[in-house]
Design a protein around this motif. Sequence first.
Motif, PDB file in Angstrom:
ATOM      1  N   THR A 340       0.851  -1.191   0.000  1.00 51.30           N
ATOM      2  CA  THR A 340       0.000   0.000   0.000  1.00 51.30           C
ATOM      3  C   THR A 340       0.887   1.242   0.000  1.00 51.30           C
ATOM      4  OG1 THR A 340      -0.093   0.009   2.426  1.00 51.30           O
ATOM      5  CG2 THR A 340      -1.845  -1.147   1.265  1.00 51.30           C
ATOM      6  N   PRO A 341       0.383   2.355  -0.490  1.00 43.35           N
ATOM      7  CA  PRO A 341       1.192   3.578  -0.532  1.00 43.35           C
ATOM      8  C   PRO A 341       1.552   4.074   0.859  1.00 43.35           C
ATOM      9  CG  PRO A 341      -1.091   4.041  -1.099  1.00 43.35           C
ATOM     10  CD  PRO A 341      -0.958   2.557  -1.071  1.00 43.35           C
ATOM     11  N   ILE A 342       2.808   4.443   1.054  1.00 38.12           N
ATOM     12  CA  ILE A 342       3.240   4.937   2.351  1.00 38.12           C
ATOM     13  C   ILE A 342       2.735   6.359   2.552  1.00 38.12           C
ATOM     14  CG2 ILE A 342       5.279   3.457   2.413  1.00 38.12           C
ATOM     15  CD1 ILE A 342       6.938   5.894   1.596  1.00 38.12           C
ATOM     16  N   ALA A 343       2.700   6.784   3.796  1.00 39.14           N
ATOM     17  CA  ALA A 343       2.150   8.101   4.136  1.00 39.14           C
ATOM     18  C   ALA A 343       2.916   9.227   3.447  1.00 39.14           C
ATOM     19  CB  ALA A 343       2.176   8.292   5.653  1.00 39.14           C
ATOM     20  N   TYR A 344       4.226   9.078   3.330  1.00 40.80           N
ATOM     21  CA  TYR A 344       5.047  10.131   2.730  1.00 40.80           C
ATOM     22  C   TYR A 344       4.679  10.359   1.266  1.00 40.80           C
ATOM     23  CZ  TYR A 344       9.332  12.924   2.074  1.00 40.80           C
ATOM     24  OH  TYR A 344      10.224  13.928   1.810  1.00 40.80           O
ATOM     25  N   VAL A 345       4.295   9.291   0.565  1.00 39.35           N
ATOM     26  CA  VAL A 345       3.851   9.414  -0.829  1.00 39.35           C
ATOM     27  C   VAL A 345       2.594  10.279  -0.901  1.00 39.35           C
ATOM     28  CG1 VAL A 345       2.835   8.154  -2.771  1.00 39.35           C
ATOM     29  CG2 VAL A 345       4.888   7.282  -1.669  1.00 39.35           C
ATOM     30  N   ILE A 346       1.632  10.003  -0.020  1.00 37.29           N
ATOM     31  CA  ILE A 346       0.388  10.769   0.006  1.00 37.29           C
ATOM     32  C   ILE A 346       0.677  12.242   0.281  1.00 37.29           C
ATOM     33  CG2 ILE A 346      -1.859  11.013   1.118  1.00 37.29           C
ATOM     34  CD1 ILE A 346      -1.482   8.408  -0.486  1.00 37.29           C
ATOM     35  N   GLU A 347       1.537  12.503   1.242  1.00 34.77           N
ATOM     36  CA  GLU A 347       1.858  13.883   1.614  1.00 34.77           C
ATOM     37  C   GLU A 347       2.507  14.630   0.460  1.00 34.77           C
ATOM     38  OE1 GLU A 347       2.637  12.765   6.334  1.00 34.77           O
ATOM     39  OE2 GLU A 347       4.301  12.935   4.921  1.00 34.77           O
ATOM     40  N   ASN A 410      16.462   9.138  -3.883  1.00 35.50           N
ATOM     41  CA  ASN A 410      15.377   8.303  -3.360  1.00 35.50           C
ATOM     42  C   ASN A 410      14.081   8.553  -4.110  1.00 35.50           C
ATOM     43  OD1 ASN A 410      13.725   6.698  -1.718  1.00 35.50           O
ATOM     44  ND2 ASN A 410      13.415   8.346  -0.223  1.00 35.50           N
ATOM     45  N   ASN A 411      13.564   7.527  -4.760  1.00 38.80           N
ATOM     46  CA  ASN A 411      12.241   7.578  -5.371  1.00 38.80           C
ATOM     47  C   ASN A 411      11.263   6.988  -4.365  1.00 38.80           C
ATOM     48  OD1 ASN A 411       9.935   7.509  -6.929  1.00 38.80           O
ATOM     49  ND2 ASN A 411      10.632   5.864  -8.272  1.00 38.80           N
ATOM     50  N   VAL A 412      10.504   7.837  -3.681  1.00 38.33           N
ATOM     51  CA  VAL A 412       9.625   7.351  -2.618  1.00 38.33           C
ATOM     52  C   VAL A 412       8.454   6.555  -3.172  1.00 38.33           C
ATOM     53  CG1 VAL A 412      10.250   9.223  -1.055  1.00 38.33           C
ATOM     54  CG2 VAL A 412       8.303   9.506  -2.571  1.00 38.33           C
ATOM     55  N   ALA A 413       8.246   6.580  -4.490  1.00 36.47           N
ATOM     56  CA  ALA A 413       7.145   5.835  -5.107  1.00 36.47           C
ATOM     57  C   ALA A 413       7.536   4.407  -5.462  1.00 36.47           C
ATOM     58  CB  ALA A 413       6.663   6.559  -6.363  1.00 36.47           C
ATOM     59  N   SER A 414       8.788   4.030  -5.199  1.00 28.00           N
ATOM     60  CA  SER A 414       9.262   2.730  -5.674  1.00 28.00           C
ATOM     61  C   SER A 414       9.108   1.610  -4.653  1.00 28.00           C
ATOM     62  CB  SER A 414      10.747   2.835  -6.056  1.00 28.00           C
ATOM     63  OG  SER A 414      11.539   3.131  -4.909  1.00 28.00           O
ATOM     64  N   GLY A 415       8.562   1.917  -3.488  1.00 25.40           N
ATOM     65  CA  GLY A 415       8.537   0.916  -2.430  1.00 25.40           C
ATOM     66  C   GLY A 415       7.356  -0.026  -2.428  1.00 25.40           C
ATOM     67  N   PHE A 416       6.433   0.093  -3.376  1.00 25.34           N
ATOM     68  CA  PHE A 416       5.268  -0.798  -3.365  1.00 25.34           C
ATOM     69  C   PHE A 416       4.693  -0.937  -4.778  1.00 25.34           C
ATOM     70  CE2 PHE A 416       3.652   3.435  -2.941  1.00 25.34           C
ATOM     71  CZ  PHE A 416       2.453   3.444  -3.616  1.00 25.34           C
ATOM     72  N   ASP A 417       3.797  -1.896  -4.929  1.00 21.39           N
ATOM     73  CA  ASP A 417       3.155  -2.168  -6.212  1.00 21.39           C
ATOM     74  C   ASP A 417       1.964  -1.226  -6.394  1.00 21.39           C
ATOM     75  OD1 ASP A 417       2.072  -3.173  -8.494  1.00 21.39           O
ATOM     76  OD2 ASP A 417       1.553  -5.142  -7.678  1.00 21.39           O
TER      77      ASP A 417
END
Length: 447
Positions: A340-347, A410-417
Amino acid sequence: PPSAASPSKNWKDPAGACGMMDSNSPGMWKLVYMKIIVLRDPSSFSDSISFATALHHDREQYTVRSTVIMFAQARLPCRKCEGVIDIETRCSLKHKCKLNGCSNKSPCKLGGLCSTCGRGTAYSRVNDRIRSLEQLYSEQDAVAKRRGVFLNDFRLALVDAICPLTIHTFFVGGSCAKGTTVGGISDIDVILVLNGVAYDNASTWTKRVLNILKEKVPSIRAGQYECEAVNPGQTSLNLTFSDFRVDLLPLAPDLWNAPASDRETMYASRTIDAVQRRAVGATFAKEQVAYIKSHKGSLTPLIRLVKRWVAQHDWGDGDNAGGQGSHELYAQQQQRRQSTPIAYVIELLLCHLGEVYPDDVKDSEKTMQHFWKWVANCRSKDAVIDSGRNPARGIARERPLIVDPANCANNVASGFDWSQFESVARRMLQVPMDFVTQLEEQAELRG
């Protein structure tokens, strides 16, 4: 009206709510009129949407749930062709419709938004409902104050408990420091910079320090709060107190105090292991907190709302943890975070949209439409948020790409599907009321 049970057909209700009802249904009129009395000031509601929303969130008169269902089941005549149209499904005709007072003479799209003004043209406009949910879930000052007292007590108790280790820096990061905490969901992220350890041998001392903390932390009493559970990870400890959860991450002072450019170089290096990379990445918490605090503006309530929706949404990975111990539940939560998308991505995403569409910041409905459109097109070459930084070569071609403003490697969008998130976004674009409906259902379970 002269009679609650049999109102005059010429009476013009100030809230615009009774106009949705069949004037030949005395029971419906009586119910609505009684609610107007309860609310006392119906003139403050500009249309039937805000009136129905107020009914829905009238916590003292919880029986209004049935009222809202009756609203949703009501039917209106189209002002153009006099045909009967379901409020919930909106106008499916091809003519130019002005249903529910849309000032633009543009075609209505089934289950969508007005193609000219971008707003809903029927009863279920999401903007007022989002605003009500933002108020419902807004963090109270008393909660923030209680958390502040807890953290101060926790820091003092930790100093005594972990001797002979000594603390160089006790830093609170994450949502708590950014002001985007979601009550009951967000952990308190604490970085514990310890004296006497060095970054070069992090893989060696991290395990030793975690064992010391695991042994000594359970005895901690932070004011009125006792530590109830300790769940060790590879590089951190998750501590559970009665009202709070703390994610405790130990770091070395030489790494914490290193210049940002040096830390970016270390993070991008292919020679460091996973433990070292996690440690380097955590040092950017100072810059990340500062960035979000300076860019979130008036989006804070909406950021909290989207983060809550992400945490509560059924991502199909099994939330039923019945019969599991705290360690198994924590392990399941950690695994879920990877899908699931991490909080930092949403922010970062919402802060970016606030800068790109500044005129829409105060319109939550439009902002969410921009949000879902970006997620739905996250595979395109334009799915890039550079946050004012040039991305490092190693991530420049990744999609989606959300460059960490604190760390260009750091690409913060790369940590999940993103596949599930992408499909959900497409559905939300077609039926935008689903977002608030899911949150409202959770609110009912909560309250």
